[in-house]
Design a protein around this motif. Structure first.
Motif, PDB file in Angstrom:
ATOM      1  N   GLY A 229       0.920  -1.076  -0.019  1.00 61.50           N
ATOM      2  CA  GLY A 229      -0.160  -0.083  -0.095  1.00 61.50           C
ATOM      3  C   GLY A 229       0.910   1.486  -0.137  1.00 61.50           C
ATOM      4  N   ASP A 230       2.019   1.263  -0.499  1.00 65.37           N
ATOM      5  CA  ASP A 230       2.876   2.577  -0.446  1.00 65.37           C
ATOM      6  C   ASP A 230       2.674   3.069  -1.819  1.00 65.37           C
ATOM      7  N   GLY A 231       2.011   2.770  -2.805  1.00 68.13           N
ATOM      8  CA  GLY A 231       1.709   3.369  -4.138  1.00 68.13           C
ATOM      9  C   GLY A 231       2.833   2.685  -5.076  1.00 68.13           C
ATOM     10  N   VAL A 232       3.736   1.823  -4.761  1.00 68.97           N
ATOM     11  CA  VAL A 232       4.478   1.488  -5.529  1.00 68.97           C
ATOM     12  C   VAL A 232       4.408  -0.140  -5.922  1.00 68.97           C
ATOM     13  N   PRO A 233       4.369  -0.812  -7.140  1.00 75.40           N
ATOM     14  CA  PRO A 233       4.074  -2.134  -7.176  1.00 75.40           C
ATOM     15  C   PRO A 233       5.249  -2.837  -6.843  1.00 75.40           C
ATOM     16  N   ASP A 234       4.670  -4.098  -6.142  1.00 78.33           N
ATOM     17  CA  ASP A 234       5.922  -5.212  -5.701  1.00 78.33           C
ATOM     18  C   ASP A 234       5.860  -6.458  -6.639  1.00 78.33           C
ATOM     19  N   VAL A 235       7.005  -7.192  -6.188  1.00 83.35           N
ATOM     20  CA  VAL A 235       7.071  -8.102  -7.370  1.00 83.35           C
ATOM     21  C   VAL A 235       7.712  -9.608  -6.417  1.00 83.35           C
ATOM     22  N   LEU A 236       7.339 -10.455  -6.942  1.00 79.40           N
ATOM     23  CA  LEU A 236       8.030 -11.930  -6.430  1.00 79.40           C
ATOM     24  C   LEU A 236       8.885 -12.564  -7.588  1.00 79.40           C
ATOM     25  N   VAL A 237      10.194 -12.910  -7.036  1.00 76.44           N
ATOM     26  CA  VAL A 237      11.273 -13.268  -7.821  1.00 76.44           C
ATOM     27  C   VAL A 237      11.679 -14.672  -7.306  1.00 76.44           C
ATOM     28  N   GLY A 238      11.654 -15.602  -8.299  1.00 82.43           N
ATOM     29  CA  GLY A 238      11.801 -17.114  -7.870  1.00 82.43           C
ATOM     30  C   GLY A 238      13.502 -17.306  -7.954  1.00 82.43           C
ATOM     31  N   ALA A 239      13.872 -18.260  -6.898  1.00 85.96           N
ATOM     32  CA  ALA A 239      15.466 -18.520  -6.702  1.00 85.96           C
ATOM     33  C   ALA A 239      15.533 -20.232  -6.663  1.00 85.96           C
ATOM     34  N   TYR A 240      15.136 -20.769  -7.722  1.00 84.00           N
ATOM     35  CA  TYR A 240      15.027 -22.368  -7.723  1.00 84.00           C
ATOM     36  C   TYR A 240      15.888 -23.077  -7.156  1.00 84.00           C
ATOM     37  N   GLY A 241      17.259 -22.566  -7.082  1.00 80.53           N
ATOM     38  CA  GLY A 241      18.196 -23.413  -6.568  1.00 80.53           C
ATOM     39  C   GLY A 241      18.476 -23.423  -5.121  1.00 80.53           C
ATOM     40  N   ASP A 242      17.868 -22.435  -4.586  1.00 78.90           N
ATOM     41  CA  ASP A 242      17.934 -22.363  -3.033  1.00 78.90           C
ATOM     42  C   ASP A 242      17.888 -23.759  -2.306  1.00 78.90           C
ATOM     43  N   GLU A 243      18.569 -23.587  -1.038  1.00 83.99           N
ATOM     44  CA  GLU A 243      18.852 -24.849  -0.407  1.00 83.99           C
ATOM     45  C   GLU A 243      18.195 -24.852   0.983  1.00 83.99           C
TER      46      GLU A 243
ATOM     47  N   GLY B  11      14.446 -24.786  -3.343  1.00 83.89           N
ATOM     48  CA  GLY B  11      13.785 -23.806  -4.205  1.00 83.89           C
ATOM     49  C   GLY B  11      13.273 -22.693  -3.082  1.00 83.89           C
ATOM     50  N   ALA B  12      13.256 -21.292  -3.596  1.00 90.64           N
ATOM     51  CA  ALA B  12      12.592 -20.305  -2.812  1.00 90.64           C
ATOM     52  C   ALA B  12      12.210 -19.073  -3.716  1.00 90.64           C
ATOM     53  N   ALA B  13      11.461 -18.140  -2.997  1.00 91.20           N
ATOM     54  CA  ALA B  13      10.888 -17.125  -3.725  1.00 91.20           C
ATOM     55  C   ALA B  13      10.980 -15.920  -2.866  1.00 91.20           C
ATOM     56  N   TYR B  14      11.276 -14.733  -3.621  1.00 92.18           N
ATOM     57  CA  TYR B  14      11.638 -13.392  -2.626  1.00 92.18           C
ATOM     58  C   TYR B  14      10.466 -12.562  -3.267  1.00 92.18           C
ATOM     59  N   VAL B  15       9.523 -12.132  -2.060  1.00 93.05           N
ATOM     60  CA  VAL B  15       8.655 -10.784  -2.328  1.00 93.05           C
ATOM     61  C   VAL B  15       9.400  -9.694  -2.145  1.00 93.05           C
ATOM     62  N   LEU B  16       9.826  -8.637  -3.204  1.00 95.21           N
ATOM     63  CA  LEU B  16      10.359  -7.595  -3.155  1.00 95.21           C
ATOM     64  C   LEU B  16       9.477  -6.482  -3.238  1.00 95.21           C
TER      65      LEU B  16
END
Length: 814
Positions: free
Chosen positions: A305-319, A326-331
């Motif tokens: 809700g800060d007025g700027v779009p956010d994104v999820l990016v995957g990191a499929y080799g995370d351990e 695998g993992a994913a990051y909400v940025l």
């Protein structure tokens, strides 16, 4: 024109049908089928309240799309095309009210080996393909020679909205194998589309091209392998995107990176912001060796809700918790594309249950935003895990993640073999379901967003040709809060609630409703009446304002050539009491023609027409087996506007009762169009047709056939399905193919009755290399033989059953 069959033993066809009413008694007799105008292809949808318990994120039904299945015409896919490796919702390119999608085939060899291709699929509301447009070196308007060998164009894609302002949505497609400036540095193309899906113009983005600085991308960065639209972050009126570079080495080998690209209206890059271990605000040391951050990405909208779009990016080799789980990051982004805050989602963080992800699941390899499925006000997301082993090896899976506003996971729903609404054998070994994903919006009009998910190594008919699944998801439907227009998406049904409507929280769902009214008192005798009905039931507490209208977009139903002849009838109680006519008008605004029924409350509705052309009268349809061929013969008594027939085939014996589902298509066997024959147009003279199917799939003991009859105005109807049995006469080991073989071969065998079967592979010294088959089975069977680890030379397959031994030579070449 009518496309409805009259069979010797009629069965109800699962397209839109109309019956002629005869005034006999309260027990109505339906002597034959007819159509309203040319409504034979019309599929009416019922607006009903949900009666089942909702499980958000589960699959209600699905439509598979590949060669000859789901409307993909001409069997365009070839071995190792990997169709479904990338996908992107484009928007409504052709302006028919249904979202369209681009699906990548990075293994396509048009013009160069593995140059890649993409298909623009113009979808119907039931998830099938209406038409398609291929984009490659040799098709769709892409400049000749654009793609080079192993560019793998199509593996990453995202819709970018109407960048150039011409009224047609545009798309960005990755080519991560591009060699501009460095081997496998990668590239992306902004494609400015025409309304027919062809490319009007293109803009390449790579090292030194399209606004990127020369030398920005390094060897094996694979820029373009993942991408997503972010929205207009910098407020310049042009959508911005995020593009992954999965093997970037900032801070660690193959840690990965992502670039926020601020686009100009011509598709070039104005500025860019890198996000990696060493740039863009990501916490130092976030990514480790081999995390492959950037392969999957999904725009989420403004979660915090800060007025700027956010994104999820995957990191499929995370351990976290297991190697390559695998993992994913909400940025949470700033307006300059840097990271303000981050939330990791993995086995050890972000709300996922510990141990949910297993070794080599590759969670995060792709992702797509879904919208708010569970109705909590926070967007949700689907994340792929292509190496998941539910029900097989590397079958694949996808997780619907219901997010909190801080980016953590509230709950999750897994979709895989045996989970989330799929049967235990929907997806086969090695299909890698979950690699290509695209949120489609509400295609089927039930108030819940739907999604396309690829299975790039699917082998339907060809090795790794690939497939895509359009999944209709469960969730919380759109609800009524007061006056206003409530659209049910691609179904073409809209309710215009008049002033005086009250009842916050009252919900309506649009879904197929395929049975006729149980009593037909009050319907005009001799007219054509729909064998489908519309039931509109209101939640408790909903008050409908006087003058409320139910509107049907004629173009969405197809084949209504005389809407002025159609009247809507209703009755206040579902299933009982006489019908009366409802004030019905025809309105055309901005080129859209609608049937408009004015109501003072919700009840049961049917369509009635005073006109209807003569149908195609099918007097016989039969199929017989002639050696290894199936011979189909059918006859018509008369035809009106008959453009022709499609012959469709399905494996096994098809139960007609499953032909209507949430999508209006079979959720059991998949029908494949195998031939097209011209019709006789309009004639009163009986006609005879014949087709011989000479390419029968081997590992099938029975086949079903049906006819799809198409009128000159595009309407359609389906015949009753007939089944041909293929009994096995003797035990045999058929020739293995290909032979010689380099990597994978198909072993085929048949046994007439259930028994133990074992097939082993031996070398020239008589040493057993491996067991290929060890099972108890009957009928025709196929098995895959992997010889990729064997040296060149001669080997032998030995089949043993009760009282039968057979040997076959195969040659492995390198």
């Amino acid at each position: 024109m009518s496309a409805l069959f009259l069979l010797i033993n009629p069965v109800r066809l699962y397209t839109m049908q109309y019956k002629t009413v005869t005034a006999t008694s309260s027990l109505m007799v339906w002597p034959f089928y007819a159509t309203v105008g040319a409504l034979s292809a019309l599929l009416l949808w019922a607006l009903v309240l949900p009666v089942r318990a909702q499980t958000p994120g589960e699959v209600l039904s699905f439509q598979e799309i590949n060669n000859g299945v789901g409307g993909l015409a001409g069997s365009p896919l070839e071995n190792r095309d990997n169709f479904g490796s990338g996908a992107a919702k484009i928007g409504d390119v052709d302006g028919d009210g249904v979202p369209d999608v681009l699906v990548g085939a990075p293994g396509d060899a048009d013009g160069a080996s593995n140059a890649g291709a993409a298909y623009v699929l113009f979808l119907n509301a039931n998830g099938t393909v209406d038409t398609q447009q291929k984009i490659s070196n040799e098709a769709g308007g892409l400049a000749s020679g654009t793609l080079a060998e192993v560019d793998i164009f199509g593996i990453g894609a995202t819709g970018v909205g109407d960048v150039d302002g011409d009224g047609v949505p545009d798309v960005l497609v990755g080519a991560p194998g591009d060699d501009d400036g460095a081997s496998n540095a990668g590239a992306a193309y902004v494609l400015f589309l025409n309304a027919d899906g062809t490319v009007d113009a293109q803009q390449k983005i790579s090292n030194g091209t399209g606004g990127l600085p020369s030398g920005l991308l390094e060897e094996n960065d694979f820029f373009g392998i993942g991408s997503t639209k972010l929205g207009d972050i910098d407020g310049d009126g042009v959508p911005d995107v995020l593009v992954g570079a999965v093997e970037d080495d900032d801070g660690a080998s193959n840690a990965g990176a992502a670039y926020v690209l601020f686009l100009n209206a011509d598709g070039t890059v104005d500025t860019q912001q890198k996000i990696s271990n060493e740039a863009g605000g990501l916490a130092p040391g976030t990514l480790a060796d081999g995390d492959f951050f950037g392969n999957g990405a999904a725009g989420l909208g403004d979660i915090d809700g800060d007025g700027v779009p956010d994104v999820l990016v995957g990191a499929y080799g995370d351990e976290d918790g297991a190697s390559n789980s695998g993992a994913a990051y909400v940025l949470f982004l700033n307006a300059d594309g840097t990271v303000d805050a981050q939330q990791k989602i993995s086995n050890e963080a972000g709300g996922l249950p510990s141990g949910l992800l297993e070794e080599n699941d590759a969670f995060g390899i792709d992702a797509t935003g879904l919208g708010d499925i569970d109705g909590d006000g926070v967007p949700d997301v689907l994340v792929g895990a292509t190496q998941d082993d539910d029900g097989g090896i590397n079958v694949g899976a996808a997780y619907v993640l219901f997010l909190n506003a801080d980016g953590t996971v509230n709950t999750q729903q897994k979709i895989s073999n045996g989970n989330g609404g799929l049967s235990g054998s929907t997806i086969a070994d090695g299909d890698e379901f979950g690699r290509g994903a695209a949120g489609l919006g509400d295609v089927d009009g039930d108030g819940v967003p739907d999604v396309l998910v690829g299975a790039r190594r699917d082998d339907d008919g060809l090795l790794n040709s690939g497939t895509a699944y359009v999944l209709s998801l469960d969730g919380s439907p759109t609800c009524v809060s007061g006056p206003g227009l409530l659209s049910y998406g691609a179904t073409g049904v809209t309710i215009d609630f008049a002033p005086g409507t009250t009842g916050p929280g009252a919900c309506l769902v649009v879904s197929p409703f395929d049975d006729p009214p149980t009593d037909t008192d009050g319907l005009p005798a001799g007219d054509n009446v729909s064998s489908y009905r519309i039931v509109i039931t209101a939640d408790a507490g909903l008050t409908v304002g006087p003058g409320t209208q139910v509107r049907f977009d004629v173009s969405q139903f197809g084949g209504i050539t005389a809407p002025g002849d159609v009247t809507v009838y209703s009755r206040p109680d579902v299933g009982t009491g006489p019908f009366t006519d409802v004030p019905t008008a025809v309105e055309t605004n901005d080129g859209v023609t609608e049937l408009v029924a004015t109501v003072d409350g919700f009840s049961e509705f049917v369509f009635v027409s005073t006109s209807g052309p003569l149908p195609v009268e099918l007097s016989a349809f039969d199929a017989t087996l002639n050696d290894e061929d199936a011979v189909l013969v059918w006859e018509t008594l008369s035809e009106t506007g008959n453009a022709g027939f499609e012959v469709q085939r399905a494996a096994g014996s098809v139960n007609e009762s499953v032909e209507t589902s949430h999508w209006g298509v079979s959720t059991g066997e998949s029908w494949q169009t195998i031939a097209t024959l011209d019709g006789a147009g309009t004639t009163d003279t009986p006609q005879s047709y014949q087709f011989t199917d000479t390419d029968l799939p081997y590992a099938v003991d029975s086949l079903s056939y049906r006819l799809r009859q198409i009128d000159t105005d595009g309407t359609e109807s389906f015949s009753e399905a007939i089944t041909v049995a293929r009994p096995v006469q003797a035990t045999e080991l058929l020739p293995t193919y290909p032979n010689p073989v380099r990597s994978q071969a198909t072993v085929r065998f048949a046994v007439p009755e259930r028994q133990d079967v074992r097939i082993d592979l031996y070398d020239l010294m008589g040493r057993r290399i491996r067991t290929v088959v060890d099972t108890n089975v009957e009928g025709r069977t196929e098995a895959q033989l992997d010889v990729s680890d064997l040296a060149s030379g001669t080997y032998f397959l030995r089949m043993q059953t009760k009282g039968h031994t057979e040997t076959q030579r195969i040659t492995v070449v390198r």
